[in-house]
Design an enzyme around this catalytic site. Sequence first.
Site, PDB file in Angstrom:
ATOM      1  N   ARG A 272       0.867  -1.165   0.000  1.00 32.43           N
ATOM      2  CA  ARG A 272       0.000   0.000   0.000  1.00 32.43           C
ATOM      3  C   ARG A 272       0.912   1.226   0.000  1.00 32.43           C
ATOM      4  NH1 ARG A 272      -3.045   2.958   4.789  1.00 32.43           N
ATOM      5  NH2 ARG A 272      -4.296   4.323   3.490  1.00 32.43           N
TER       6      ARG A 272
ATOM      7  N   HIS B  88      -8.044   6.779   0.016  1.00 34.76           N
ATOM      8  CA  HIS B  88      -8.943   5.624   0.189  1.00 34.76           C
ATOM      9  C   HIS B  88      -9.338   5.014  -1.154  1.00 34.76           C
ATOM     10  CE1 HIS B  88     -10.650   7.406   4.208  1.00 34.76           C
ATOM     11  NE2 HIS B  88      -9.708   6.516   4.469  1.00 34.76           N
TER      12      HIS B  88
ATOM     13  N   ARG C  21      -9.920  14.310  12.823  1.00 29.53           N
ATOM     14  CA  ARG C  21      -9.677  15.346  11.807  1.00 29.53           C
ATOM     15  C   ARG C  21     -10.930  16.176  11.583  1.00 29.53           C
ATOM     16  NH1 ARG C  21      -7.564  11.349   7.327  1.00 29.53           N
ATOM     17  NH2 ARG C  21      -6.825   9.901   8.903  1.00 29.53           N
TER      18      ARG C  21
END
Length: 370
Positions: free
Chosen positions: A70, A159, A220
């Site tokens: 990733r 994402h 966040r």
Amino acid sequence: MRILVLNAGSSSLKYELFDNLESVASGVVEHIGEPGGVKDHEAALEMAEKRLVEGGFLESFARLDGIGHRVVHGGERFVAPTRIDETVVEAIRELIPLAPLHNPANLQGIESMAKKAPGVPQVAVFDTAFHQTMPKEAWLYAIPTEFYERDGLRRYGFHGTSHHYVAKEAAKRLGKPLDACNLVTMHLGNGASLCAVWEGQSVDTSMGFTPLAGLVMGTRSGDIDPEIPIWMMKRGIDADKVLNKQSGLKGLCGDNDLRRIEERAAGGDAKSKTALKVYVHRIRHYLGAYIAQLGRVDAVVFTAGVGEHSVLVRQMVCEGLEPLGLFLDTEKNLRGEAVISAENSPVGIFVIPTDEEKEIAVQTEAVIGR
Ligand code: AMP
């Protein structure tokens, strides 16, 4: 085919071993480089290898058929999973200014693995790649264009692996090819983002230049008036820390765990109730915008920790959206079924568990098999 999927963070290394795309073992090494933890990513990989060998899953990393990494930021250069060679490593390094926390850790994973298993093909799967199909009007910020041209300041979105995976799963459920599907995918986890998918491709997403933009998240802030960090900095406040670590649900009610927030709201806690409302209000803001942008929508998808498990959030998000074609079946939602829209709902409402590691394994096999 045996594929190891690695997700290397600055102080942790997650790994999952797939055999013919079936998960056979997974684990995590934490506290890398911290007192009491292992020294570095190389040592962490050694520990992971030892666990997999001792568990009888593998003879050694050198015997793998492929390794999928990733990688958080692929900039504009990487629009698809890519076989890693020296040029790719250099390109990921050049992108560090865009992802100063993540790309260096991802690189350490890649370089340590290259030393441990030199002959095994490695593939980078980028969080940003799926969103590279966005039209310019969706990714260009209205600031002087030199900031984009010179510095790369634009919306990238993140994402992507998760949005892509659940979009493909939704297409299967709809019984149509992905490129015939219009969807809104909602990744609601600790980090959270929405994505508008037009004919199988991302055309807009709520995260931006960084993963701070868009929805209210665990810690966040998501979208705020851009003047607010300027206001903070003029007063010597660490805006980075406030907006990334102390805001979102945590800033609103002192907790970033949505399950606990629901419990406290049910018990009458006013701040938790407000936090939930603000959280859902922002999701609906983007959902409405994306439905308008797409025009025709086949289905909306809930995924990740909150999307997959929170009956209440799904209910609050869908409430009153019948005029937009979303008819929720509250009983199916309560039972946590895979399709929670009513029989006659023009727009499907799906709950699809995301599996980023599996998607990385799938993409890695595809790249190696080419
Ligand atoms: P993720 O980052 O995808 O692991 O999602 C983490 C978030 O999902 C946390 O805020 C959890 O509180 C939330 N979550 C997990 N299970 C549930 C649940 N059963 N009900 C509500 N929220 C949940």
